[in-house]
Design a protein around this motif. Sequence first.
Motif, PDB file in Angstrom:
ATOM      1  N   LEU A 301       0.865  -1.166   0.000  1.00  8.86           N
ATOM      2  CA  LEU A 301       0.000   0.000   0.000  1.00  8.86           C
ATOM      3  C   LEU A 301       0.908   1.224   0.000  1.00  8.86           C
ATOM      4  CD1 LEU A 301      -2.565  -1.322   2.596  1.00  8.86           C
ATOM      5  CD2 LEU A 301      -3.151  -0.613   0.259  1.00  8.86           C
ATOM      6  N   LEU A 302       0.648   2.163  -0.906  1.00  9.53           N
ATOM      7  CA  LEU A 302       1.544   3.292  -1.126  1.00  9.53           C
ATOM      8  C   LEU A 302       0.952   4.591  -0.590  1.00  9.53           C
ATOM      9  CD1 LEU A 302       2.564   2.542  -4.827  1.00  9.53           C
ATOM     10  CD2 LEU A 302       3.858   1.978  -2.756  1.00  9.53           C
ATOM     11  N   SER A 303       1.754   5.311   0.166  1.00  9.35           N
ATOM     12  CA  SER A 303       1.353   6.630   0.632  1.00  9.35           C
ATOM     13  C   SER A 303       1.101   7.560  -0.556  1.00  9.35           C
ATOM     14  CB  SER A 303       2.455   7.224   1.514  1.00  9.35           C
ATOM     15  OG  SER A 303       2.322   8.629   1.633  1.00  9.35           O
ATOM     16  N   PRO A 304       0.149   8.492  -0.434  1.00 11.81           N
ATOM     17  CA  PRO A 304       0.002   9.516  -1.479  1.00 11.81           C
ATOM     18  C   PRO A 304       1.279  10.312  -1.704  1.00 11.81           C
ATOM     19  CG  PRO A 304      -1.879   9.540   0.022  1.00 11.81           C
ATOM     20  CD  PRO A 304      -0.856   8.633   0.633  1.00 11.81           C
ATOM     21  N   PHE A 305       2.181  10.316  -0.702  1.00 16.33           N
ATOM     22  CA  PHE A 305       3.424  11.089  -0.787  1.00 16.33           C
ATOM     23  C   PHE A 305       4.637  10.202  -1.080  1.00 16.33           C
ATOM     24  CE2 PHE A 305       0.474  13.033   2.265  1.00 16.33           C
ATOM     25  CZ  PHE A 305       0.256  14.258   1.653  1.00 16.33           C
ATOM     26  N   ASP A 306       4.403   8.978  -1.554  1.00 10.89           N
ATOM     27  CA  ASP A 306       5.508   8.085  -1.873  1.00 10.89           C
ATOM     28  C   ASP A 306       6.214   8.574  -3.139  1.00 10.89           C
ATOM     29  OD1 ASP A 306       6.928   5.665  -3.020  1.00 10.89           O
ATOM     30  OD2 ASP A 306       6.109   4.773  -1.194  1.00 10.89           O
ATOM     31  N   PRO A 307       7.559   8.626  -3.135  1.00 10.81           N
ATOM     32  CA  PRO A 307       8.275   9.080  -4.330  1.00 10.81           C
ATOM     33  C   PRO A 307       7.966   8.279  -5.591  1.00 10.81           C
ATOM     34  CG  PRO A 307       9.745   9.078  -2.453  1.00 10.81           C
ATOM     35  CD  PRO A 307       8.474   8.418  -1.997  1.00 10.81           C
ATOM     36  N   PHE A 322      -4.619   6.756 -13.129  1.00  7.19           N
ATOM     37  CA  PHE A 322      -4.902   8.178 -12.879  1.00  7.19           C
ATOM     38  C   PHE A 322      -5.151   8.359 -11.383  1.00  7.19           C
ATOM     39  CE2 PHE A 322      -7.715  11.796 -12.316  1.00  7.19           C
ATOM     40  CZ  PHE A 322      -7.067  12.775 -13.057  1.00  7.19           C
ATOM     41  N   TYR A 323      -4.279   9.128 -10.742  1.00 12.17           N
ATOM     42  CA  TYR A 323      -4.343   9.245  -9.281  1.00 12.17           C
ATOM     43  C   TYR A 323      -4.192  10.698  -8.851  1.00 12.17           C
ATOM     44  CZ  TYR A 323      -3.049   8.603  -4.360  1.00 12.17           C
ATOM     45  OH  TYR A 323      -2.994   8.667  -2.999  1.00 12.17           O
ATOM     46  N   ARG A 324      -5.099  11.134  -8.007  1.00 10.99           N
ATOM     47  CA  ARG A 324      -5.021  12.444  -7.388  1.00 10.99           C
ATOM     48  C   ARG A 324      -5.347  12.282  -5.910  1.00 10.99           C
ATOM     49  NH1 ARG A 324      -3.154  12.859 -11.634  1.00 10.99           N
ATOM     50  NH2 ARG A 324      -3.415  14.475 -13.226  1.00 10.99           N
ATOM     51  N   ILE A 325      -4.629  13.002  -5.064  1.00  8.52           N
ATOM     52  CA  ILE A 325      -4.890  12.941  -3.637  1.00  8.52           C
ATOM     53  C   ILE A 325      -6.258  13.560  -3.362  1.00  8.52           C
ATOM     54  CG2 ILE A 325      -3.794  15.142  -3.076  1.00  8.52           C
ATOM     55  CD1 ILE A 325      -2.628  13.721  -0.584  1.00  8.52           C
ATOM     56  N   TYR A 339      -8.383   9.418   2.448  1.00 10.21           N
ATOM     57  CA  TYR A 339      -6.940   9.155   2.435  1.00 10.21           C
ATOM     58  C   TYR A 339      -6.731   7.853   1.672  1.00 10.21           C
ATOM     59  CZ  TYR A 339      -2.160   9.648   4.130  1.00 10.21           C
ATOM     60  OH  TYR A 339      -0.794   9.841   4.218  1.00 10.21           O
ATOM     61  N   VAL A 340      -6.600   7.975   0.365  1.00  7.71           N
ATOM     62  CA  VAL A 340      -6.645   6.825  -0.532  1.00  7.71           C
ATOM     63  C   VAL A 340      -5.227   6.390  -0.900  1.00  7.71           C
ATOM     64  CG1 VAL A 340      -7.468   5.977  -2.756  1.00  7.71           C
ATOM     65  CG2 VAL A 340      -8.856   7.590  -1.435  1.00  7.71           C
ATOM     66  N   LEU A 341      -4.914   5.129  -0.644  1.00  6.20           N
ATOM     67  CA  LEU A 341      -3.608   4.564  -0.949  1.00  6.20           C
ATOM     68  C   LEU A 341      -3.722   3.612  -2.139  1.00  6.20           C
ATOM     69  CD1 LEU A 341      -3.435   5.434   2.116  1.00  6.20           C
ATOM     70  CD2 LEU A 341      -1.666   3.685   2.337  1.00  6.20           C
ATOM     71  N   VAL A 350      -3.219  -1.811  -8.738  1.00  8.11           N
ATOM     72  CA  VAL A 350      -4.413  -2.588  -9.069  1.00  8.11           C
ATOM     73  C   VAL A 350      -5.659  -2.164  -8.298  1.00  8.11           C
ATOM     74  CG1 VAL A 350      -3.085  -4.603  -9.776  1.00  8.11           C
ATOM     75  CG2 VAL A 350      -3.759  -4.348  -7.377  1.00  8.11           C
ATOM     76  N   ALA A 351      -5.519  -1.271  -7.318  1.00 10.62           N
ATOM     77  CA  ALA A 351      -6.691  -0.872  -6.539  1.00 10.62           C
ATOM     78  C   ALA A 351      -6.386   0.405  -5.778  1.00 10.62           C
ATOM     79  CB  ALA A 351      -7.107  -1.980  -5.565  1.00 10.62           C
ATOM     80  N   ARG A 352      -7.466   1.033  -5.263  1.00 13.67           N
ATOM     81  CA  ARG A 352      -7.376   2.204  -4.394  1.00 13.67           C
ATOM     82  C   ARG A 352      -8.063   1.838  -3.086  1.00 13.67           C
ATOM     83  NH1 ARG A 352      -7.140   6.453  -8.658  1.00 13.67           N
ATOM     84  NH2 ARG A 352      -7.312   5.265 -10.592  1.00 13.67           N
ATOM     85  N   VAL A 353      -7.383   2.093  -1.985  1.00 13.08           N
ATOM     86  CA  VAL A 353      -7.890   1.664  -0.683  1.00 13.08           C
ATOM     87  C   VAL A 353      -7.908   2.869   0.248  1.00 13.08           C
ATOM     88  CG1 VAL A 353      -7.644   0.019   1.206  1.00 13.08           C
ATOM     89  CG2 VAL A 353      -6.821  -0.582  -1.090  1.00 13.08           C
ATOM     90  N   ASP A 354      -9.098   3.232   0.721  1.00 13.71           N
ATOM     91  CA  ASP A 354      -9.259   4.338   1.664  1.00 13.71           C
ATOM     92  C   ASP A 354      -9.043   3.806   3.083  1.00 13.71           C
ATOM     93  OD1 ASP A 354      -9.858   6.830   2.694  1.00 13.71           O
ATOM     94  OD2 ASP A 354     -12.024   6.548   2.610  1.00 13.71           O
TER      95      ASP A 354
END
Length: 414
Positions: A301-307, A322-325, A339-341, A350-354
């Motif tokens: 699971l990746l932080s929205p602020f992951d490099p 396509f990803y936006r915080i 807060y979607v990772l 493969v997915a977005r997890v709040d």
Amino acid sequence: MKLHGDDVPVAAARRIALGAQGFAGGRPAGRIDVRRMRSAVRDVGVLQVDAVNVLTRAHYLPLFSRLGDYSRERLDQLSWGPKRELFEYFWAHKAALLPVEYFPLFRHRMSATELAAPWAVIVGMQRLAKDRPGFVDQVLATITERGPLTAGEISPDDVRRKRTDPDPDPGTGTMWNWQDAKIAVEYLFATGVVTIAGRRNFERLYDLTERALPAAVLESPEPDDPEKELARIAARSIGIGTAGDICGSRGHYKLPTATARRIIAELVETGELVPAQVEGVSKQSYRWHETVDRPVNARALLSPFDPLIWNRDRTQQYFGFFYRISIYTPATERIHGYYVLPFLLGDKLVARVDLKADRATSTLLVPTITPEPGAPDLAEPLLAELRLMTTWLGLENLRITATSPLGRSLAIAP
């Protein structure tokens, strides 16, 4: 001269990027020691610091994504302890933690106010120089005598603006309507005179840089071309990308445009950067010469602020994602949650997890799960990742209330 270089399929570019960011080898087995944490920090390049704490602080998450159940307390010690190996700086990639040996690479920026300080601080300093001459020296004397201190503890004369006072620095935005002592100490921080010696309830504690950082680091000479060294570090961390990805405003260290052009050309000349044309990317790309395209079998699971994903355009190009915080989006306009990772499985998103950590009930809450179209069966790996995160955060319960078919299947899993 126009460059093109080797044709690189987008799938290969994606694997190269993941490998450079520390995902190719999978998570290490056994106890996560300082050596592994140190290595992961260098893979990542920077740990962005952000105040949002709905799940956990942003700088903790990239190491969890790569290492699993490591000690956040140990990272705190590396960041702000007596034998610290990281330091904070604002104008690297936003507010960020970096290895202390990078400190000499930023001295030239610290000595140039226009490079070091945010515009709002510069405007505030112009007013202070006119209205309160000598005030910055008073702030520095207070820190010298009593530091480390928070900004609220620093004001040497106890003169404070009321919240109802008009913004004295029009054009800087309400978030910059700081007390004068905050403006002064942020200037001293940006120019390297003081640094962040620690955190108290996540509020910055300012102290003299010479007291907070190791003497060996402070005595290290500045390289002849520090911006080139920063570009090397950035290129190694991203693996492959355009000049803007490496050196631009969405890169690790934000080099001035003219400087970036010169350095990219020089690194191509020396063979450290290899020109490439990535499938689906119209701009010229460059691959760090040591990168390797190898299989990636990640689960994270990746932080929205992951490099890996903070450059949203590159994320869409390489991952088709396509990803936006969403934390700044009005609640009525959010699609996937607050807060979607993104969920990384193999070499794909493969997915977005709040997610939310409900500390009052010691529960990791999962209100929304949205698989990508055509995603494989995610139930088992995603549930394993959610359980691992629950353990890592020191929570007792995992509660999945997502109403998607995948969410409902996870909610009833044994």
